[in-house]
Write a protein that holds these residues in place. Structure first.
Motif, PDB file in Angstrom:
ATOM      1  N   GLN A 174      -7.935 -13.409   9.042  1.00 12.30           N
ATOM      2  CA  GLN A 174      -6.643 -12.775   8.804  1.00 12.30           C
ATOM      3  C   GLN A 174      -5.948 -12.450  10.111  1.00 12.30           C
ATOM      4  O   GLN A 174      -4.727 -12.586  10.223  1.00 12.30           O
ATOM      5  CB  GLN A 174      -6.812 -11.500   7.983  1.00 12.30           C
ATOM      6  CG  GLN A 174      -5.466 -10.843   7.666  1.00 12.30           C
ATOM      7  CD  GLN A 174      -5.594  -9.564   6.878  1.00 12.30           C
ATOM      8  OE1 GLN A 174      -6.696  -9.107   6.604  1.00 12.30           O
ATOM      9  NE2 GLN A 174      -4.480  -8.968   6.501  1.00 12.30           N
ATOM     10  N   ARG A 198      -5.016  -3.863   6.473  1.00 13.78           N
ATOM     11  CA  ARG A 198      -5.652  -3.027   5.444  1.00 13.78           C
ATOM     12  C   ARG A 198      -6.247  -3.854   4.311  1.00 13.78           C
ATOM     13  O   ARG A 198      -7.344  -3.566   3.841  1.00 13.78           O
ATOM     14  CB  ARG A 198      -4.636  -2.026   4.889  1.00 13.78           C
ATOM     15  CG  ARG A 198      -4.353  -0.834   5.776  1.00 13.78           C
ATOM     16  CD  ARG A 198      -3.654   0.260   4.986  1.00 13.78           C
ATOM     17  NE  ARG A 198      -2.389  -0.223   4.457  1.00 13.78           N
ATOM     18  CZ  ARG A 198      -1.216  -0.077   5.071  1.00 13.78           C
ATOM     19  NH1 ARG A 198      -1.165   0.558   6.230  1.00 13.78           N
ATOM     20  NH2 ARG A 198      -0.104  -0.518   4.524  1.00 13.78           N
ATOM     21  N   SER A 199      -5.533  -4.864   3.857  1.00 21.06           N
ATOM     22  CA  SER A 199      -6.043  -5.671   2.743  1.00 21.06           C
ATOM     23  C   SER A 199      -7.285  -6.444   3.149  1.00 21.06           C
ATOM     24  O   SER A 199      -8.262  -6.515   2.394  1.00 21.06           O
ATOM     25  CB  SER A 199      -4.960  -6.631   2.248  1.00 21.06           C
ATOM     26  OG  SER A 199      -4.523  -7.488   3.285  1.00 21.06           O
ATOM     27  N   LEU A 216      -6.277  -4.930  -3.978  1.00 19.00           N
ATOM     28  CA  LEU A 216      -6.552  -4.971  -2.540  1.00 19.00           C
ATOM     29  C   LEU A 216      -7.473  -6.134  -2.196  1.00 19.00           C
ATOM     30  O   LEU A 216      -7.271  -6.833  -1.199  1.00 19.00           O
ATOM     31  CB  LEU A 216      -7.178  -3.651  -2.103  1.00 19.00           C
ATOM     32  CG  LEU A 216      -7.538  -3.498  -0.626  1.00 19.00           C
ATOM     33  CD1 LEU A 216      -6.287  -3.493   0.225  1.00 19.00           C
ATOM     34  CD2 LEU A 216      -8.337  -2.219  -0.403  1.00 19.00           C
ATOM     35  N   ARG A 271      -5.512  -9.503  -2.399  1.00 20.46           N
ATOM     36  CA  ARG A 271      -4.600  -9.644  -1.263  1.00 20.46           C
ATOM     37  C   ARG A 271      -5.357  -9.957   0.016  1.00 20.46           C
ATOM     38  O   ARG A 271      -4.928 -10.767   0.832  1.00 20.46           O
ATOM     39  CB  ARG A 271      -3.765  -8.368  -1.092  1.00 20.46           C
ATOM     40  CG  ARG A 271      -2.724  -8.147  -2.177  1.00 20.46           C
ATOM     41  CD  ARG A 271      -1.727  -7.085  -1.756  1.00 20.46           C
ATOM     42  NE  ARG A 271      -2.361  -5.815  -1.466  1.00 20.46           N
ATOM     43  CZ  ARG A 271      -2.576  -4.860  -2.380  1.00 20.46           C
ATOM     44  NH1 ARG A 271      -2.214  -5.056  -3.635  1.00 20.46           N
ATOM     45  NH2 ARG A 271      -3.142  -3.712  -2.040  1.00 20.46           N
ATOM     46  N   GLY A 272      -6.517  -9.309   0.184  1.00 17.30           N
ATOM     47  CA  GLY A 272      -7.325  -9.553   1.385  1.00 17.30           C
ATOM     48  C   GLY A 272      -7.889 -10.952   1.439  1.00 17.30           C
ATOM     49  O   GLY A 272      -7.873 -11.599   2.493  1.00 17.30           O
TER      50      GLY A 272
END
Length: 270
Positions: free
Chosen positions: A155, A187-188, A260, A263-264
């Motif tokens: 990411q 954060r994700s 979450l 999305r991550g």
């Protein structure tokens, strides 16, 4: 035609996954003293709480449940923090040969765990870490870092370098850039990595039975594994009731944080 076949295939896979869960629930309801030894396809009573009490109190699953929660939460969080710092160093900091460092850290996911057991057991015995919470927490945190590093690093590669350059022009230190820019934007990815590591630590059996023996130290999977042998007279319904409750934390974590998590994973796969 192809769409219908695909839907039928997916429905068949769902049924195959749900069938063992259905049998687990149904047989955990059977009174232990009435269990015949054959699989029950329909409920034969409702003694789930009696079976759970036998597993929770008499077999010590309650103590190991708390230990596993400590291991999964603390070690998962520590591993994600260390992995995020390592990913920041590899992607952002001007270190020599970042690709080499990536493979050094990621190689921790490539080797089977069994090759670490013998040296770990000897080292733990010499260092008085065997059968201790600290010993298990150290190995769980170290074991969880490589895969968390892989997710977070993927990411972080999608973040534009102009963010770091602009912050450096404004006089921000690398520590400030990490905590004020990269951590909030990731954060994700951090959440997805934590869910993965929470699940991995919670479901661990190998390290638990190798590096500990006391019920209050052992993780819950190790205690559940010994339940059928130590309390075989209690019957399979007791074991199944314990297994059902033990499986709930990972399911609840995923259901609560599924947005979450998705999305991550999406961000890490780009």
């Amino acid at each position: 035609m192809g769409r219908h076949m695909r839907n039928l295939f997916v429905a068949g896979c769902v049924l195959l996954w749900l069938l063992p869960l259905y049998l687990l629930v149904v047989n955990s309801l059977t009174p232990a003293d009435e269990y015949t030894g054959s699989v029950d396809w329909t409920p034969q009573g409702f003694a789930f709480f009696d079976n759970l009490e036998s597993a929770w109190v008499d077999a010590g699953i309650g103590d190991s449940f708390g230990s596993s929660m400590l291991y999964a939460v603390v070690c998962g969080a520590v591993a994600v923090l260390v992995a995020a710092m390592a990913a920041f160093a590899v992607i952002v900091l001007p270190i020599p040969r970042p690709a080499l460092w990536f493979w050094v850290i990621f190689s921790g996911t490539l080797f089977p765990l069994q090759i670490f057991l013998a040296p770990l057991f000897g080292m733990y015995a010499d260092a008085n870490l065997y059968d201790s919470r600290l010993g298990l927490m150290l190995v769980y945190a170290a074991w969880a870092v490589p895969f968390a590093f892989f997710l977070i690093r993927n990411q972080m590669t999608t973040m534009p370098p102009e963010l770091t350059e602009a912050a450096m022009i404004d006089g921000a230190s690398m520590r400030r850039i990490f905590w004020r820019i990269h951590v909030p934007l990731m954060r994700s990815g951090l959440g997805a990595a934590f869910i993965f590591q929470f699940t991995a630590v919670w479901n661990d059996l190998l390290f638990g039975i190798t590096l500990s023996r006391s019920p209050e130290i052992q993780p819950v999977m190790a205690t559940l594994n010994s339940l059928n042998q130590a309390y075989s007279s209690a019957g399979p319904p007791v074991v199944l009731a314990g297994a059902l409750v033990v499986s709930l934390p990972t399911l609840l974590v995923f259901l609560v944080f599924r947005g979450l998590f998705l999305r991550g994973i999406t961000a890490s796969a780009r």
